[in-house]
Write a protein that holds these residues in place. Structure first.
Motif, PDB file in Angstrom:
ATOM      1  N   GLU A 262       0.835  -1.204   0.000  1.00  0.00           N
ATOM      2  CA  GLU A 262       0.000   0.000   0.000  1.00  0.00           C
ATOM      3  C   GLU A 262       0.868   1.252   0.000  1.00  0.00           C
ATOM      4  O   GLU A 262       1.074   1.890   1.030  1.00  0.00           O
TER       5      GLU A 262
ATOM      6  N   ASP B 149      -4.471   1.609 -10.851  1.00  0.00           N
ATOM      7  CA  ASP B 149      -5.616   0.889 -11.407  1.00  0.00           C
ATOM      8  C   ASP B 149      -6.134  -0.102 -10.376  1.00  0.00           C
ATOM      9  O   ASP B 149      -5.491  -1.102 -10.074  1.00  0.00           O
ATOM     10  N   THR B 150      -7.319   0.154  -9.853  1.00  0.00           N
ATOM     11  CA  THR B 150      -7.827  -0.647  -8.734  1.00  0.00           C
ATOM     12  C   THR B 150      -8.064  -2.109  -9.105  1.00  0.00           C
ATOM     13  O   THR B 150      -8.152  -2.959  -8.230  1.00  0.00           O
TER      14      THR B 150
ATOM     15  N   TRP C 190      -5.489  -4.346  -7.580  1.00  0.00           N
ATOM     16  CA  TRP C 190      -5.302  -4.385  -6.132  1.00  0.00           C
ATOM     17  C   TRP C 190      -5.799  -5.704  -5.569  1.00  0.00           C
ATOM     18  O   TRP C 190      -6.817  -6.252  -6.011  1.00  0.00           O
TER      19      TRP C 190
ATOM     20  N   ARG D 187      -7.310  -3.215  -1.116  1.00  0.00           N
ATOM     21  CA  ARG D 187      -8.501  -2.411  -1.374  1.00  0.00           C
ATOM     22  C   ARG D 187      -9.241  -2.103  -0.071  1.00  0.00           C
ATOM     23  O   ARG D 187      -9.657  -0.973   0.177  1.00  0.00           O
TER      24      ARG D 187
ATOM     25  N   GLU E  31      -9.683   1.602   1.454  1.00  0.00           N
ATOM     26  CA  GLU E  31     -11.037   2.123   1.657  1.00  0.00           C
ATOM     27  C   GLU E  31     -11.247   2.536   3.108  1.00  0.00           C
ATOM     28  O   GLU E  31     -11.858   3.575   3.390  1.00  0.00           O
TER      29      GLU E  31
END
Length: 402
Positions: free
Chosen positions: A81, A130-131, A134, A139, A143
């Motif tokens: 991350e 670009d998620t 992930w 993620r 979030e």
């Protein structure tokens, strides 16, 4: 714990020089906020090593360009991350780490790995943004972090709004002696909270604290009010019109779960039935339906005013309180932020655009023309961040005081 190679590398002059080149400060000095520490970079190296080891089942001893590129491009963006700035900084640390491993005879041909890293770095950066690349854990963590930051920003925004509102009020709307002493007489937020007893029970002395937000407003536009739990939805409609300065010039309705409450007689008379409900929903007479019959502590429901502009209001039952003898009457408005949009203005986005224009240049002719149309004689007193709580309560007192 770090791998032994990473521990050793963290103590070398090569690492310290690479760290200084990235951060602009020698290790040992207090870093500026946002600058990664020595421990941060060593941990990223360890994370990278573990990704290679666990996901590709290849330890550092057997790295090659293919394995290295796969780990860098596919797994760094997926699991670690970090943002793109850190990836670029990490590139420098990692390059020096590879040279250190070669010097210690742990690796050969590190130049091949460094060239591969430089060539494929843009792909790594793009995939980090670009998620779809992930992992579910990354993620979820990001979030959660973003939710936390949103909460912090909302708290900060409220604080800044309070400070700005106080300054605006003092500069443009000087307080009277009565207003200056108001807080000493009437607490703005009663502190005696009681457990909620449930809907459909006798709650004649119970007060709901409601927060009402206009959906989509940025920054938020909202009011906090105290109302009797036994009040009808028709009365609540009148209160909302008062606290936001609406004129009851259009149709409206409440959506409470599967129940809708509206002025159905007006709809039939005008021949304009609302499009905001469907057959499975139940219609109720809002003049005969009390708040306590449909909503409890913590519930959320919706109020829509003007089906053309569609001013949507989100309402939350924040607290259930006992009547406070220091509150002169109910309903009572305790707090609010920002002036409500103008009637017939076309929706929240158009209003927010106007507010931005006003703050940029309030004297611009197009801005002044809008104000003259919207507020008339009060044009000189208008400010989008001002809310006159005392005036709201004077109107509420005249309308609802028995």
């Amino acid at each position: 714990m770090y791998h032994k190679w990473i521990k050793e590398y963290g103590k070398t002059d090569g690492f310290l020089k690479a760290y200084k080149g990235v951060t602009g400060a020698p290790f040992g000095l207090e870093n500026e906020e946002g600058v990664l520490t020595q421990e941060d970079f060593l941990q990223i190296l360890e994370d990278f090593r573990m990704v290679i080891l666990k996901e590709l089942k290849v330890d550092i001893d057997n790295w090659n360009a293919g394995v290295f590129v796969m780990g860098l491009v596919d797994f760094i963006p997926k699991y670690i991350e970090i943002d793109n700035t850190v990836i670029l900084e990490f590139q420098i640390i990692l390059s020096n780490f590879l040279l250190y491993l070669e010097e210690k005879d742990y690796l050969e041909n590190t130049n091949e790995l460094i060239i591969a890293m430089v060539e494929f770095m843009p792909v790594c950066l793009n995939r980090n943004l670009d998620t779809k690349y992930w992992s579910s854990l990354k993620r979820k963590n990001i979030e959660s972090y973003m939710e936390y930051m949103d909460d912090q920003m909302e708290m900060l925004s409220d604080l800044l709004d309070d400070l700005e509102e106080a300054e605006i009020s003092n500069n443009f709307f000087p307080l009277t002696n009565k207003q200056q002493n108001q807080d000493k007489i009437i607490p703005m937020k009663p502190s005696q909270i009681i457990p909620f007893e449930g809907a459909n029970k006798k709650t004649s002395n119970k007060i709901y604290q409601l927060r009402i937000d206009i959906v989509g407003a940025k920054p938020p536009i909202w009011r906090r009010i105290l109302v009797p739990a036994e009040m009808t939805f028709e009365d609540l409609h009148e209160i909302i019109q008062t606290v936001f300065g609406w004129n009851t010039a259009h149709l409206y309705q409440f959506n409470v779960g599967s129940v809708i409450l509206s002025d159905f007689e007006a709809e039939e008379l005008l021949g304009e039935p609302t499009q905001f409900y469907f057959e499975p929903q139940v219609k109720k007479d809002m003049a005969k339906t009390k708040l306590s019959q449909l909503v409890n502590l913590g519930d959320k429901f919706e109020y829509i005013y003007d089906f053309g502009d569609s001013w949507e209001h989100k309402i939350v039952v924040e607290e259930c309180l006992d009547k406070d003898p220091s509150i002169p009457f109910y309903p009572y408005c305790t707090k609010g932020k920002r002036t409500a949009p103008f009637e017939d203005f076309g929706g929240i986005e158009r209003f927010d655009d106007f507010v931005a224009s006003f703050k940029k240049n309030a004297n611009k002719k197009s801005v002044q023309d809008v104000l003259e149309w919207a507020v008339g004689e009060d044009i000189e007193r208008y400010h989008p961040d001002h809310v006159d709580i005392e005036e709201i309560n004077e109107i509420l007192g005249m309308s609802f005081l028995e």
